[in-house]
Design a protein around this motif. Structure first.
Motif, PDB file in Angstrom:
ATOM      1  N   LEU A  89     -50.323 -36.668  26.193  1.00 57.30           N
ATOM      2  CA  LEU A  89     -49.819 -35.636  25.273  1.00 57.30           C
ATOM      3  C   LEU A  89     -50.185 -36.061  23.851  1.00 57.30           C
ATOM      4  N   ASP A  90     -51.474 -35.918  23.546  1.00 58.47           N
ATOM      5  CA  ASP A  90     -52.023 -36.444  22.290  1.00 58.47           C
ATOM      6  C   ASP A  90     -51.889 -35.489  21.113  1.00 58.47           C
ATOM      7  N   LYS A  91     -51.394 -34.288  21.370  1.00 57.97           N
ATOM      8  CA  LYS A  91     -51.222 -33.297  20.301  1.00 57.97           C
ATOM      9  C   LYS A  91     -49.789 -32.775  20.280  1.00 57.97           C
ATOM     10  N   HIS A  92     -48.847 -33.629  20.688  1.00 57.13           N
ATOM     11  CA  HIS A  92     -47.436 -33.233  20.746  1.00 57.13           C
ATOM     12  C   HIS A  92     -47.269 -31.965  21.575  1.00 57.13           C
ATOM     13  N   ASP A  93     -48.017 -31.888  22.677  1.00 58.17           N
ATOM     14  CA  ASP A  93     -48.097 -30.694  23.508  1.00 58.17           C
ATOM     15  C   ASP A  93     -46.734 -30.286  24.077  1.00 58.17           C
ATOM     16  N   GLU A  94     -46.323 -29.066  23.770  1.00 60.88           N
ATOM     17  CA  GLU A  94     -45.118 -28.505  24.388  1.00 60.88           C
ATOM     18  C   GLU A  94     -45.485 -28.113  25.815  1.00 60.88           C
ATOM     19  N   HIS A  95     -44.633 -28.498  26.782  1.00 62.40           N
ATOM     20  CA  HIS A  95     -45.010 -28.281  28.174  1.00 62.40           C
ATOM     21  C   HIS A  95     -43.793 -28.184  29.082  1.00 62.40           C
ATOM     22  N   LEU A  96     -44.064 -27.725  30.284  1.00 57.43           N
ATOM     23  CA  LEU A  96     -43.098 -27.744  31.377  1.00 57.43           C
ATOM     24  C   LEU A  96     -43.599 -28.755  32.391  1.00 57.43           C
ATOM     25  N   LEU A  97     -42.721 -29.645  32.807  1.00 57.09           N
ATOM     26  CA  LEU A  97     -43.048 -30.639  33.816  1.00 57.09           C
ATOM     27  C   LEU A  97     -42.283 -30.278  35.079  1.00 57.09           C
ATOM     28  N   ARG A  98     -43.022 -30.064  36.154  1.00 57.07           N
ATOM     29  CA  ARG A  98     -42.417 -29.655  37.412  1.00 57.07           C
ATOM     30  C   ARG A  98     -42.634 -30.730  38.476  1.00 57.07           C
ATOM     31  N   GLY A  99     -41.563 -31.086  39.140  1.00 58.77           N
ATOM     32  CA  GLY A  99     -41.651 -32.006  40.263  1.00 58.77           C
ATOM     33  C   GLY A  99     -41.580 -31.213  41.549  1.00 58.77           C
ATOM     34  N   HIS A 100     -42.690 -31.184  42.296  1.00 57.53           N
ATOM     35  CA  HIS A 100     -42.670 -30.518  43.605  1.00 57.53           C
ATOM     36  C   HIS A 100     -42.020 -31.445  44.626  1.00 57.53           C
ATOM     37  N   SER A 101     -42.348 -32.709  44.535  1.00 56.92           N
ATOM     38  CA  SER A 101     -41.649 -33.766  45.270  1.00 56.92           C
ATOM     39  C   SER A 101     -41.175 -34.748  44.207  1.00 56.92           C
ATOM     40  N   GLU A 102     -40.474 -35.783  44.606  1.00 58.29           N
ATOM     41  CA  GLU A 102     -40.052 -36.766  43.617  1.00 58.29           C
ATOM     42  C   GLU A 102     -41.283 -37.444  43.038  1.00 58.29           C
ATOM     43  N   LEU A 103     -41.381 -37.435  41.713  1.00 61.69           N
ATOM     44  CA  LEU A 103     -42.494 -38.064  41.006  1.00 61.69           C
ATOM     45  C   LEU A 103     -42.040 -39.400  40.439  1.00 61.69           C
ATOM     46  N   LYS A 104     -42.856 -40.421  40.572  1.00 57.44           N
ATOM     47  CA  LYS A 104     -42.625 -41.710  39.921  1.00 57.44           C
ATOM     48  C   LYS A 104     -43.759 -41.880  38.923  1.00 57.44           C
ATOM     49  N   LEU A 105     -43.390 -42.029  37.638  1.00 59.50           N
ATOM     50  CA  LEU A 105     -44.360 -42.043  36.553  1.00 59.50           C
ATOM     51  C   LEU A 105     -44.198 -43.290  35.692  1.00 59.50           C
ATOM     52  N   ALA A 106     -45.304 -43.833  35.215  1.00 62.27           N
ATOM     53  CA  ALA A 106     -45.294 -44.909  34.218  1.00 62.27           C
ATOM     54  C   ALA A 106     -45.665 -44.275  32.893  1.00 62.27           C
ATOM     55  N   CYS A 107     -44.801 -44.424  31.883  1.00 61.23           N
ATOM     56  CA  CYS A 107     -44.942 -43.712  30.618  1.00 61.23           C
ATOM     57  C   CYS A 107     -44.964 -44.676  29.438  1.00 61.23           C
ATOM     58  N   VAL A 108     -45.827 -44.383  28.468  1.00 59.77           N
ATOM     59  CA  VAL A 108     -45.910 -45.159  27.235  1.00 59.77           C
ATOM     60  C   VAL A 108     -45.671 -44.211  26.070  1.00 59.77           C
ATOM     61  N   PHE A 109     -44.775 -44.607  25.142  1.00 59.56           N
ATOM     62  CA  PHE A 109     -44.447 -43.793  23.974  1.00 59.56           C
ATOM     63  C   PHE A 109     -44.808 -44.517  22.682  1.00 59.56           C
ATOM     64  N   ASN A 110     -45.350 -43.749  21.741  1.00 56.45           N
ATOM     65  CA  ASN A 110     -45.609 -44.221  20.398  1.00 56.45           C
ATOM     66  C   ASN A 110     -45.151 -43.134  19.430  1.00 56.45           C
ATOM     67  N   PRO A 111     -44.276 -43.408  18.476  1.00 56.40           N
ATOM     68  CA  PRO A 111     -43.584 -44.672  18.278  1.00 56.40           C
ATOM     69  C   PRO A 111     -42.641 -44.963  19.445  1.00 56.40           C
ATOM     70  N   PRO A 112     -42.241 -46.229  19.563  1.00 58.17           N
ATOM     71  CA  PRO A 112     -41.397 -46.619  20.688  1.00 58.17           C
ATOM     72  C   PRO A 112     -40.008 -45.997  20.612  1.00 58.17           C
ATOM     73  N   LEU A 113     -39.413 -45.814  21.773  1.00 56.90           N
ATOM     74  CA  LEU A 113     -38.033 -45.345  21.843  1.00 56.90           C
ATOM     75  C   LEU A 113     -37.075 -46.511  21.658  1.00 56.90           C
ATOM     76  N   ASN A 114     -35.881 -46.187  21.168  1.00 56.04           N
ATOM     77  CA  ASN A 114     -34.824 -47.187  21.022  1.00 56.04           C
ATOM     78  C   ASN A 114     -34.129 -47.454  22.346  1.00 56.04           C
ATOM     79  N   GLY A 115     -34.047 -46.439  23.217  1.00 57.53           N
ATOM     80  CA  GLY A 115     -33.503 -46.701  24.537  1.00 57.53           C
ATOM     81  C   GLY A 115     -32.623 -45.634  25.133  1.00 57.53           C
ATOM     82  N   GLN A 116     -31.822 -44.937  24.344  1.00 52.97           N
ATOM     83  CA  GLN A 116     -30.870 -43.979  24.913  1.00 52.97           C
ATOM     84  C   GLN A 116     -31.258 -42.523  24.665  1.00 52.97           C
TER      85      GLN A 116
END
Length: 131
Positions: A89-116
């Protein structure tokens, strides 16, 4: 050196469950780790749809398991998600994320999240000040 296990992180405050019950995210690496990004293992539950618009963050997502799709709202394009797919999501893309089955994803955020952080009514993670 930082060493953490997913199992330990899942049993701590690093595991965040969305208020709507559509996803959970275990935040393995956060802003206070001083790496310049955060790293999460996120589960999107089956048969859910989540509106997301990271106005304050850039995100890259790698699918580990499961199937779903992402629909970009600016152009209504739909992209399948399955193991081995990376989407960015390199352009701050607004989107809908749909899980057809349970999805397991590895995600990297910049700037980093604080946690909550969780999505606000517009699908945005706020920029939080250090606690």
């Amino acid at each position: 050196m930082i060493v953490r296990t997913l199992q330990d992180a899942e049993q701590s405050e690093r595991r965040v469950v969305s208020p709507d019950g559509h996803w959970e995210s275990t935040r393995m690496l956060l802003k206070d780790d001083n790496m310049g990004f955060s790293f999460h293992i996120t589960t999107i539950y089956a048969n859910t749809e989540t509106h997301i618009w990271y106005q304050n963050h850039l995100e890259s997502v790698y699918c580990i398991s499961g199937e779903g799709e992402i629909e970009t709202l600016a152009d209504s394009k739909v992209y399948p998600i399955k193991p081995g797919i990376l989407y960015v999501l390199d352009k701050h893309d607004e989107h809908l994320l749909r899980g057809h089955s349970e999805l397991k994803l590895a995600c990297v955020f910049n700037p980093p999240l604080n946690g909550q952080e969780v999505h606000d009514k517009d699908g945005v993670y706020p920029l939080l000040e250090d606690s």
